[in-house]
Motif scaffolding. Structure first.
Motif, PDB file in Angstrom:
ATOM      1  N   ASN A 149       0.756  -1.151  -0.125  1.00  0.00           N
ATOM      2  CA  ASN A 149      -0.046   0.025   0.004  1.00  0.00           C
ATOM      3  C   ASN A 149       1.016   1.281  -0.132  1.00  0.00           C
ATOM      4  O   ASN A 149       0.710   2.272  -0.958  1.00  0.00           O
ATOM      5  N   PRO A 150       1.757   1.522   1.039  1.00  0.00           N
ATOM      6  CA  PRO A 150       2.460   2.669   0.798  1.00  0.00           C
ATOM      7  C   PRO A 150       3.457   2.815  -0.274  1.00  0.00           C
ATOM      8  O   PRO A 150       3.549   3.981  -0.875  1.00  0.00           O
ATOM      9  N   TYR A 151       3.962   1.817  -0.842  1.00  0.00           N
ATOM     10  CA  TYR A 151       4.971   1.742  -1.865  1.00  0.00           C
ATOM     11  C   TYR A 151       4.154   2.371  -3.086  1.00  0.00           C
ATOM     12  O   TYR A 151       4.589   3.094  -3.920  1.00  0.00           O
ATOM     13  N   ASN A 152       3.110   1.541  -3.211  1.00  0.00           N
ATOM     14  CA  ASN A 152       2.209   1.838  -4.537  1.00  0.00           C
ATOM     15  C   ASN A 152       1.716   3.267  -4.533  1.00  0.00           C
ATOM     16  O   ASN A 152       1.423   3.854  -5.594  1.00  0.00           O
ATOM     17  N   PHE A 153       1.242   3.778  -3.469  1.00  0.00           N
ATOM     18  CA  PHE A 153       1.068   5.171  -3.289  1.00  0.00           C
ATOM     19  C   PHE A 153       1.839   6.239  -3.724  1.00  0.00           C
ATOM     20  O   PHE A 153       1.875   7.096  -4.441  1.00  0.00           O
ATOM     21  N   LYS A 154       3.032   5.691  -3.308  1.00  0.00           N
ATOM     22  CA  LYS A 154       4.147   6.584  -3.361  1.00  0.00           C
ATOM     23  C   LYS A 154       4.820   6.752  -4.895  1.00  0.00           C
ATOM     24  O   LYS A 154       4.997   7.639  -5.604  1.00  0.00           O
ATOM     25  N   VAL A 155       4.565   5.418  -5.317  1.00  0.00           N
ATOM     26  CA  VAL A 155       4.622   5.395  -7.298  1.00  0.00           C
ATOM     27  C   VAL A 155       3.709   6.084  -7.635  1.00  0.00           C
ATOM     28  O   VAL A 155       4.122   7.071  -8.820  1.00  0.00           O
ATOM     29  N   TRP A 156       2.600   5.755  -7.444  1.00  0.00           N
ATOM     30  CA  TRP A 156       1.544   6.050  -8.617  1.00  0.00           C
ATOM     31  C   TRP A 156       0.958   7.475  -8.095  1.00  0.00           C
ATOM     32  O   TRP A 156       0.250   8.216  -9.029  1.00  0.00           O
ATOM     33  N   ALA A 157       1.035   7.955  -7.018  1.00  0.00           N
ATOM     34  CA  ALA A 157       0.427   9.098  -6.413  1.00  0.00           C
ATOM     35  C   ALA A 157      -0.940   9.286  -6.718  1.00  0.00           C
ATOM     36  O   ALA A 157      -1.476  10.331  -6.937  1.00  0.00           O
ATOM     37  N   THR A 158      -1.612   7.772  -6.489  1.00  0.00           N
ATOM     38  CA  THR A 158      -3.017   7.904  -6.844  1.00  0.00           C
ATOM     39  C   THR A 158      -3.576   6.875  -5.618  1.00  0.00           C
ATOM     40  O   THR A 158      -2.978   6.031  -5.490  1.00  0.00           O
ATOM     41  N   PRO A 159      -4.553   7.164  -5.012  1.00  0.00           N
ATOM     42  CA  PRO A 159      -5.245   6.424  -4.239  1.00  0.00           C
ATOM     43  C   PRO A 159      -5.615   5.095  -4.976  1.00  0.00           C
ATOM     44  O   PRO A 159      -6.138   4.853  -5.783  1.00  0.00           O
TER      45      PRO A 159
END
Length: 453
Positions: A149-159
């Motif tokens: 969860n935290p990594y993918n939000f950091k990558v995509w900048a999208t909920p």
């Protein structure tokens, strides 16, 4: 000016298309490039201290014989081959990538939470509606909490609840409880997953060297400094901001699809405009931090590293000095950290503060000794408005509304942002989208890499 084939963009897709057209004997073509250089997001730059930087962490691996042969012809022996060594920084410790296969390195409490989340009955069994639900169903709450969860939000900048999960394919290693437990009990690292576990890299010039050489083969067929202003599909003309007008028979666009559909096209309809508005993307800030090596302990063999936590702004750091010794000004005697931070309306960043935050993040994550922060020799930076095309929930529907309407007008849109499909947006995919489009134009061969249907 009139051309049979007109191509917008001299990035990997546009160059691949133009090169293939010429191989097939079609020389009545022109490529329009808004910058003064080729390569698009795969371009590379040398800073005033002699360090070479890419626009993000590119590596060369391939799914295609054609791409492999093209790379051989472009680089010959002037390339290096590496065994991937990739790591994740979590809970103030390092885990080999992929995270989910190597949780034995976590502290005991975090390790247990990850295992507990995988136990029978602890993962949701209902069909997921979005990427966040898919993560919890596949990986459980522990792995989701500490990495996914935290990594993918950091990558995509999208909920994550605004993203689909159909794009994943080979992009994400799924998890096997038996394998996880075996690795923990046998204290074994599990690092071989993925198509890029070995990769190639140019000896000189960064990733951009590949496309500088490919563009050189197309000398006389590329017009630089020609940013598109308008497309009249009825008259089959493209006009640039520099005042050039080109009449075409068939148009290949590799620029962002939303710009084409909602701004450039005179013949757009409301359906196309509304669909383009549903496409989303993030932006990426790339920071290059270079300094001299003072102690052998400052060297490490890692290729790139992932950062899910909030003690750094970046989601990935590449040890660019390990890709090629020539990426630094003094080969073998300097370090080059290439750091990537995403941003969007969902994840705003102050760009003028990100370089200082990046250096602080390097210290916080143990990549840079705090005492060395004052020794930084170079601070190279670039901000890319279109970083990743986000596989949002409405993407596929938007593509189905836009692409057939464009093709009915004699316009084809391919490439990382021209096609807007992240799952076929690697360098090899992008080149081959152009190659397969050219084959389709000349011989009617169906495209296989890019499909919008």
């Amino acid at each position: 000016m009139k051309k049979k084939y007109l191509i917008i963009g001299a990035g990997p897709t546009g160059l691949g298309a133009a090169h293939r057209l010429r191989e097939l004997g079609a020389d009545d073509l022109l490529v329009l490039e808004r910058h003064g250089h080729a390569g698009g997001l795969s371009a590379s730059f040398k800073d005033d201290k002699g360090f070479t930087w890419d626009i993000g962490g590119h590596v060369v691996f391939s799914h295609y014989e054609y791409f492999d042969a093209l790379l051989d012809s472009l680089l010959g022996d002037e390339r290096l081959e590496h065994q991937r060594e990739s790591w994740v920084r979590s809970c103030s410790t390092w885990l080999p990538y992929p995270f989910q296969n190597n949780i034995r390195h976590l502290p005991p409490q975090a390790r247990w939470e990850c295992v507990e989340g995988l136990l029978p009955g602890n993962r949701p069994e209902a069909a997921p509606a979005d990427f966040g639900q898919w993560i919890e169903g596949v990986f459980g709450t522990g792995i989701a909490k500490y990495f996914m969860n935290p990594y993918n939000f950091k990558v995509w900048a999208t909920p994550l609840e605004l993203m689909q999960f159909g794009w994943i394919g080979e992009r994400v290693s799924v998890v096997d409880l038996r394998r996880v437990l075996r690795n923990i009990i046998l204290e074994r690292d599990d690092v071989s997953w993925g198509p890029n576990n070995t990769f190639k890299f140019p000896l000189h010039g960064g990733t951009g060297e590949i496309f500088r050489r490919l563009a050189a083969r197309l000398d006389g067929f590329i017009e630089y400094g020609q940013e598109v202003a308008a497309i009249d599909a009825s008259a089959r003309t493209v006009t640039t901001k520099a005042g050039l007008t080109v009449e075409y028979e068939t148009l290949l666009n590799t620029a962002p699809l939303d710009i084409l559909a909602s701004r450039w096209l005179a013949d757009r309809d409301q359906t196309m405009v509304e669909a383009a508005d549903r496409l989303t993307h993030n932006s990426v800030y790339v920071a290059g931090v270079g300094l001299d090596i003072q102690r052998e302990a400052e060297r490490n063999p890692r290729c790139w590293m992932y950062f899910p936590e909030q003690d750094s702004p970046f989601y990935r750091v590449t040890n660019f000095h390990n890709y090629s010794p020539n990426n630094v000004a003094r080969p073998g005697r300097q370090l080059a950290f290439m750091c990537e931070t995403s941003y969007s309306a969902h994840k705003p960043e102050k760009l003028d503060e990100l370089m200082d935050q990046t250096i602080a993040g390097l210290v916080n994550t143990s990549l840079l000794d705090a005492a060395r922060a004052a020794d930084v020799l170079t601070r190279w930076e670039t901000a890319v408005d279109y970083g990743y095309p986000v596989p949002c929930l409405e993407r596929d529907g938007a593509l189905k509304a836009i692409q057939p309407r464009l093709e009915a007008l004699g316009i084809f849109s391919r490439g990382r942002f021209g096609g807007w499909k992240y799952e076929v947006g690697n360098m090899d995919h992008s080149v081959m989208q152009g190659v397969e489009w050219a084959d389709r134009m000349i011989s009617g061969t169906p495209e296989t890499t890019y499909r919008w249907e």
